[in-house]
Design an enzyme around this catalytic site. Structure first.
Site, PDB file in Angstrom:
ATOM      1  CG  ASP A 145      -2.264   0.660   0.934  1.00 23.09           C
ATOM      2  OD1 ASP A 145      -2.275   1.908   0.883  1.00 23.09           O
ATOM      3  OD2 ASP A 145      -3.282  -0.026   0.765  1.00 23.09           O
ATOM      4  CG  HIS A 214      -5.121   4.107   1.032  1.00 27.36           C
ATOM      5  ND1 HIS A 214      -4.719   2.805   0.802  1.00 27.36           N
ATOM      6  CD2 HIS A 214      -6.387   4.198   0.549  1.00 27.36           C
ATOM      7  CE1 HIS A 214      -5.700   2.141   0.207  1.00 27.36           C
ATOM      8  NE2 HIS A 214      -6.727   2.966   0.037  1.00 27.36           N
ATOM      9  CB  SER A 513      -9.125   0.907  -0.118  1.00 28.95           C
ATOM     10  OG  SER A 513      -8.551   1.035  -1.385  1.00 28.95           O
TER      11      SER A 513
END
Length: 734
Positions: A145, A214, A513
């Site tokens: 990620d 994220h 996600s």
């Protein structure tokens, strides 16, 4: 982003965590009285005393009975009452509700409680997957990620033992990230900037440190420690934790910049390193790579790989990462909402959702909506119609450019709240409403000379009254545009307004996600309980035990335009059910080498298979031993073969139950399979599909379930599309 704990005047019951009184004749009740009638909190509290005095006939007794006075965002109180006193109180005109207090432990990240993973249940008393897996103890999860924020409390390594000896990874460092940032929780880091657009590297940490947040959010959702007393500044208050909170994390930074973009080369290299490093599970909340040879090699090495399915829904044929060896995840909603009351000047009250916080003061403001006749929005609350993708950018531009006092955004879902936090930074409320609420606002505006609106702060509401789960509107849908004979997505998991770590704080994010790490964590737990299971067996257990109904037994719905019953192209096998997945009864296993032909014919394009061989193989993808069946071209009759492996009691008899797709006859042979002590663990059966009508049409759906009459129900989804060979024979020429 700074929010304060929010209170609201909506007619909602607040739940308290208080012990019962020693007085057996009375118990704690929560009383709600709507919007507070005074700005002075002491006056509001006095009104509560007055009401209770009327019930008790004594001010002293009233003062003794009151436990809490709700006096800032709305009016109400908690008090010790007998049942008869509560009945009397409920008849007062200013009292909207009187309900007994209910008792809860502090809420964890709500999605995990919603899935039934009870963190607090003692291991010796529980048969749940979380306890069986020892909370994911020492499972190594690779997260590919945007990096990690190591200082987050979610990654503290207190209480962890030595790093597992099988770990062969390293702790790569760089600016803003040194060797001490790795620990016994974050056991390894790597970063990959080669091949990345230089624009995305501007302002970035050239190290594993997470700029965007994220990757940190994803990692903490998978395996974050139990961290108490967190919230998004008062909303969603409770404890945050990952689904496998005792697992170890290996971080691979491939996504860069505020746009969180990456490249295939970086992803492939990260997977390559992860295989070598010794991860047990790989999680990729990325939009690509799910068909790559790299992910196949991970599976060939016994590593389950979980991918996000994409955020292009609700349009069909948008699902991404459709490799048959990976688990592709759709996103769903949970039983939590953040209702916000919109008060109109005519005293009508409507409800939307927002992250609008109590520290932003708001009174009645002039109200308008965008039309050809409106050009001046300064100082007004503005209703705008938009689709989810550009909604927040449009709203923020309107605020900045016109000086609007607030934005009400109308769209077909009110569950995509992430971008609303930026509105709070601007000290302006942004509220999502559905089209029906928007219609009523427009009607009020067009029939009122000077329409006004007041936006009340949001509150957190959790419970059965929130319809859930639903497939989220943004979640990408099947069928696969490139490989329609592979039924995708595989399963749905919570992905809307998930509270998890970002930097040193905790925020809400939505998307597949966020759904992907839920399935990654459950995959890790299954790996801990069943270390000898192949990736295909783990994937099968997740799909075949998923639920297609909600807590009330009603079919799960999918947000779309309009909302509809969910089908396999929305959520694959259904909504994930972790505790059932740990004991699936039967699994559909497959040697990962079977997928090599797929890779050769699609991605690798080697000379190992001829064009004709590839054509034949790709035309029969439905014969892969997957826990689903998709027939995009049913011409007459097709027979599909499947094999199951018994992982339950050694002696068992299963009977087939078929829900046939509309217009299709389905025959299972044999329809009964029996396993005996000392016998084989495998059974093979055939399923014949026959078109019952010559009508060229769309997909219809069904299922095949094997039942043992006890605890096991092994269900796979079916999607069929009848295709007429001689289309002119049935052409509509009217």
């Amino acid at each position: 982003m700074h929010l304060k704990p929010a209170l609201c005047s909506a007619t909602l019951l607040l739940v308290l965590l208080l012990p019962l009184s020693a007085n057996a004749s009375s118990k704690l009740y929560v009383v709600y009285m709507g919007e507070k009638q005074h700005d002075d909190p002491s006056v509001v509290t006095a009104s509560h005393h007055d009401v209770l005095t009327s019930v008790f006939g004594s001010k002293n007794e009233a003062l003794k009975s009151i436990v809490y006075s709700y006096r800032h965002g709305f009016s109400g109180f908690a008090a010790m009452l007998t049942e008869s006193q509560a009945e009397v109180l409920a008849k007062f005109p200013q009292v909207l509700s009187v309900k007994p207090n209910t008792y809860h432990k502090i809420q964890t990240t709500q999605s995990w409680d919603f899935l039934g993973l009870n963190y607090y249940q003692p291991p010796y008393r529980s048969s749940g997957i979380l306890q069986k897996a020892k909370y994911g103890e020492d499972v190594i999860i690779g997260v590919i990620d945007s990096g990690i924020w190591p200082e987050s409390r979610s990654f503290d390594d207190s209480g962890y033992g030595r790093v597992p000896a099988r770990w062969k990874g390293t702790c790569e460092t760089g600016p803003g990230f040194n060797a001490t940032n790795c620990n016994r929780k974050i056991i390894g880091t790597r970063w990959y900037s080669k091949g990345i657009d230089p624009e995305n590297l501007k302002g970035e940490y050239m190290s594993p440190r997470d700029l965007n947040g994220h990757g940190t959010h994803v990692a903490s959702t998978i395996a974050g420690n139990h961290v108490g007393n967190v919230s998004y500044e008062g909303l969603g208050f409770g404890a945050a934790r990952g689904g496998a909170p005792r697992a170890r994390l290996a971080i691979y930074k491939v996504a860069w910049g505020l746009r969180v973009e990456t490249g295939e080369a970086a992803i492939v290299k990260a997977i390559d390193d992860a295989i070598r490093d010794g991860v047990d599970v790989l999680s990729l909340s990325l939009s690509g790579g799910g068909e790559s040879f790299a992910s196949l090699h991970a599976v060939l090495g016994g590593i389950p790989v979980v991918f996000a399915g994409g955020n292009q829904g609700p349009a069909p044929q948008t699902v991404a990462n459709v490799g048959p060896w990976v688990t592709t995840v759709a996103a769903s909603t949970i039983d939590r909402s953040f209702p916000t009351v919109l008060s109109l000047g005519n005293k009508e009250k409507l409800v939307g959702q927002s992250l609008y916080s109590v520290n932003i003061t708001s009174d009645f403001e002039e109200l308008t909506f965008i039309s050809d006749a409106t050009t001046n929005f300064t100082g007004k609350i503005v209703l705008v119609y938009t689709t989810p993708q550009p909604a927040f950018a449009d709203a923020l531009s309107l605020i900045r450019d016109s000086g609007a006092k607030g934005i009400v955004i109308a769209q077909h879902t009110t569950n995509l709240l992430d971008g609303l936090a930026t509105c709070n930074d601007l000290k302006v409320p942004c509220v999502l409403v559905d089209f029906e609420v928007a219609r009523r606002i427009v009607s009020y505006c067009t029939n009122t000379r000077k329409p006004v609106m007041k936006v009340s702060p949001a509150v957190t509401f959790v419970g059965d009254e929130v319809p859930s789960p639903r497939v989220a509107a943004f979640s990408s849908r099947g069928p696969s545009a490139t490989f329609p004979a592979l039924l995708k997505p595989d399963v749905a998991a919570p992905g809307a307004s998930i509270l998890a770590a970002k930097g040193d704080s905790y925020v809400f994010l939505s998307g597949t996600s966020m759904a992907c790490p839920h399935v990654s964590a459950i995959t890790a737990l299954l790996k801990a309980v069943h270390p000898d299971w192949s990736p295909a067996m783990i994937k099968s257990a997740i799909i075949t035990t998923s639920s297609v109904t909600d807590r009330f037994g009603a079919p799960i719905e999918a947000e779309a335009t309009p909302r509809k019953l969910a089908d396999p192209f929305d959520f694959g096998g259904g909504h994930i059910d972790p505790d059932r997945a740990v004991d699936p009864g039967l699994v559909y296993d497959i040697d990962a080498k079977e997928f090599s032909k797929f890779s050769n014919c699609t991605y690798v394009n080697t000379k190992e298979m001829s064009f004709d061989d590839c054509g034949k193989y790709m035309g029969q993808l439905y014969q892969l031993n997957l826990p689903s069946i998709a027939l995009p071209e049913l011409k007459g009759s097709i027979t599909v073969q499947r094999s199951v492996t018994n992982v339950g009691p050694k002696e068992a008899t299963y009977r087939a139950v078929v829900e046939a797709p509309t217009g299709v006859a389905v025959c299972v042979e044999p329809s009964v399979i029996t396993f005996t002590q000392g016998g084989g663990r495998h059974a093979t059966f055939k399923v014949t599909f026959t078109a019952k009508r010559r009508v060229q049409g769309g997909y219809t759906f069904g299922s095949l379930t094997w039942l043992d009459g006890n605890a096991h129900s092994v269900r796979i989804p079916i999607a069929t599309r009848i295709v007429i060979q001689d289309i002119m024979a049935v052409a509509d020429v009217s």
